[in-house]
Design a protein around this motif. Structure first.
Motif, PDB file in Angstrom:
ATOM      1  N   ASN A  11       0.796  -1.223   0.000  1.00 55.10           N
ATOM      2  CA  ASN A  11       0.000   0.000   0.000  1.00 55.10           C
ATOM      3  C   ASN A  11       0.828   1.273   0.000  1.00 55.10           C
ATOM      4  O   ASN A  11       0.288   2.366  -0.166  1.00 55.10           O
ATOM      5  N   SER A  14       0.334   1.716  -3.729  1.00 56.53           N
ATOM      6  CA  SER A  14      -1.054   2.001  -4.119  1.00 56.53           C
ATOM      7  C   SER A  14      -1.536   3.322  -3.514  1.00 56.53           C
ATOM      8  O   SER A  14      -2.307   4.054  -4.142  1.00 56.53           O
ATOM      9  N   CYS A  19      -4.937   4.877  -4.477  1.00 54.24           N
ATOM     10  CA  CYS A  19      -5.907   3.776  -4.458  1.00 54.24           C
ATOM     11  C   CYS A  19      -5.493   2.699  -3.460  1.00 54.24           C
ATOM     12  O   CYS A  19      -5.290   1.548  -3.847  1.00 54.24           O
ATOM     13  N   GLY A  21      -5.452  -0.322  -0.976  1.00 52.03           N
ATOM     14  CA  GLY A  21      -6.310  -1.500  -1.015  1.00 52.03           C
ATOM     15  C   GLY A  21      -6.635  -2.026   0.369  1.00 52.03           C
ATOM     16  O   GLY A  21      -6.053  -1.591   1.364  1.00 52.03           O
ATOM     17  N   HIS A  23      -6.168  -5.123   1.560  1.00 50.75           N
ATOM     18  CA  HIS A  23      -5.320  -6.203   2.064  1.00 50.75           C
ATOM     19  C   HIS A  23      -3.912  -5.675   2.349  1.00 50.75           C
ATOM     20  O   HIS A  23      -3.359  -4.930   1.545  1.00 50.75           O
ATOM     21  N   CYS A  27      -1.965  -6.233  -3.498  1.00 47.92           N
ATOM     22  CA  CYS A  27      -2.816  -5.237  -4.168  1.00 47.92           C
ATOM     23  C   CYS A  27      -2.749  -5.452  -5.670  1.00 47.92           C
ATOM     24  O   CYS A  27      -1.725  -5.886  -6.209  1.00 47.92           O
ATOM     25  N   ILE A  29      -3.711  -3.314  -9.186  1.00 45.90           N
ATOM     26  CA  ILE A  29      -3.990  -1.956  -9.655  1.00 45.90           C
ATOM     27  C   ILE A  29      -4.290  -1.971 -11.147  1.00 45.90           C
ATOM     28  O   ILE A  29      -3.529  -2.551 -11.935  1.00 45.90           O
ATOM     29  N   ARG A 146      -8.412  -9.292  -8.056  1.00 43.50           N
ATOM     30  CA  ARG A 146      -9.018  -8.071  -7.526  1.00 43.50           C
ATOM     31  C   ARG A 146     -10.436  -8.339  -7.020  1.00 43.50           C
ATOM     32  O   ARG A 146     -10.870  -7.779  -6.011  1.00 43.50           O
ATOM     33  N   LEU A 149     -10.090  -9.881  -3.665  1.00 43.60           N
ATOM     34  CA  LEU A 149      -9.704  -8.879  -2.666  1.00 43.60           C
ATOM     35  C   LEU A 149     -10.893  -8.040  -2.226  1.00 43.60           C
ATOM     36  O   LEU A 149     -10.882  -7.459  -1.132  1.00 43.60           O
ATOM     37  N   GLY A 150     -11.923  -7.968  -3.075  1.00 40.08           N
ATOM     38  CA  GLY A 150     -13.112  -7.191  -2.726  1.00 40.08           C
ATOM     39  C   GLY A 150     -14.090  -7.946  -1.846  1.00 40.08           C
ATOM     40  O   GLY A 150     -15.074  -7.362  -1.364  1.00 40.08           O
TER      41      GLY A 150
END
Length: 299
Positions: A11, A14, A19, A21, A23, A27, A29, A146, A149-150
């Protein structure tokens, strides 16, 4: 003084792009969603796969400067520096990035064998140039990661993410293998230059000062990373670069022995500190000692 972004965690990068994330260790992107972005010269403590779809984006990496081309994949590992220093400019870029921290791999088999993916130590000019089909496979995996991760974290999420990462790395290895094959003519040229370099090394008597040529020395002289150089030679010849060097040295040794030089004289001329070290290498390559080889010549 260079402005370097220290990417100690995924992060860190990111967040720089705006942006962050959910986690702490992974991440994904989509650059199209965060562009325009500022450049950054990054010092990585994480692994990264950078898939760039925008053509002709200049990039610094280590001591070199290279151009990206559409459909290029670059892989970085902890301890490497890459990117382009922030000069205040904002640029529109497209493509994807996957970053993951080594801590994510604890307890998984990938932690032990990630070092086997030698492309993490390739230079930028040795990057993977993918076909459209290969590109779509990696983008599909990025999208699936991704999506994972959501979701709400549970006890299986890290295992699923590591599974996706390992699958992506295996596809990258397959794509690199394809690239080695499709560039076989270029790889053959590298083999010719490798042999010419070895000839020059002994003609200039560098072995008397530096010892036997190493894979690292040859890779540096041929302007390649040692991993990429070793992989090219293995794919081209079916043998390792170090064995290729040893075979070359043995051929040189045979010429000297056939011309009447003693084992000690050949060993000294080839840069061996001790003749027994030469004899050991010779026997490993030929199955007989230099003395036995000489006896065969005389019989």
């Amino acid at each position: 003084m260079s402005k370097i972004l220290k990417v100690k965690n995924v992060n860190d990068y990111s967040s720089y792009l705006g942006c962050p994330g959910p986690h702490p260790w992974v991440c994904v992107i989509d650059y199209a969603e965060v562009s325009p972005i500022r450049h950054s010269l990054n010092n990585y403590s994480v692994y990264g796969l950078f898939l760039r779809d925008d053509a002709n984006v200049e990039l610094d990496y280590g001591c070199g400067r290279y151009d990206y081309h559409k459909g290029t994949l670059l892989c970085v590992a902890p301890g490497q520096v890459g990117g382009k220093e922030d000069n205040g400019e904002r640029v529109e870029i497209t493509g994807w990035a996957l970053l993951f921290h080594p801590d994510l791999l604890h307890g998984f088999s990938l932690e032990k064998h990630i070092k086997d993916y030698s492309f993490f130590d390739y230079r930028v000019n040795e990057a993977l140039h993918m076909t459209a089909e290969e590109h779509d496979i990696l983008v599909s995996l990025m999208r699936q990661m991704r999506e994972e991760l959501g979701k709400k974290p549970d006890e299986l999420q890290n295992a699923i993410l590591v599974g996706y990462i390992e699958l992506a790395l295996n596809f990258c290895q397959r794509f690199y293998n394809r690239q080695f094959i499709t560039r076989k003519i270029k790889n053959s040229d590298i083999l010719v230059r490798f042999d010419q370099l070895l000839h020059s090394y002994f003609e200039d008597k560098l072995q008397l000062r530096l010892g036997l040529p190493t894979v690292q020395y040859c890779a540096d002289k041929l302007c390649m990373s040692s991993n990429y150089f070793g992989d090219v030679i293995k794919k081209t010849t079916g043998d390792t670069a170090s064995n290729h060097i040893r075979r070359f040295v043995v051929r040189f040794a045979k010429n000297g022995l056939a011309a009447g030089e003693t084992v000690s004289q050949v060993a000294e001329r080839l840069g061996f500190e001790y003749s027994q070290h030469f004899s050991r290498m010779f026997k490993k390559q030929e199955g007989v000692t230099p003395s036995e080889y000489c006896q065969r010549l005389r019989s």
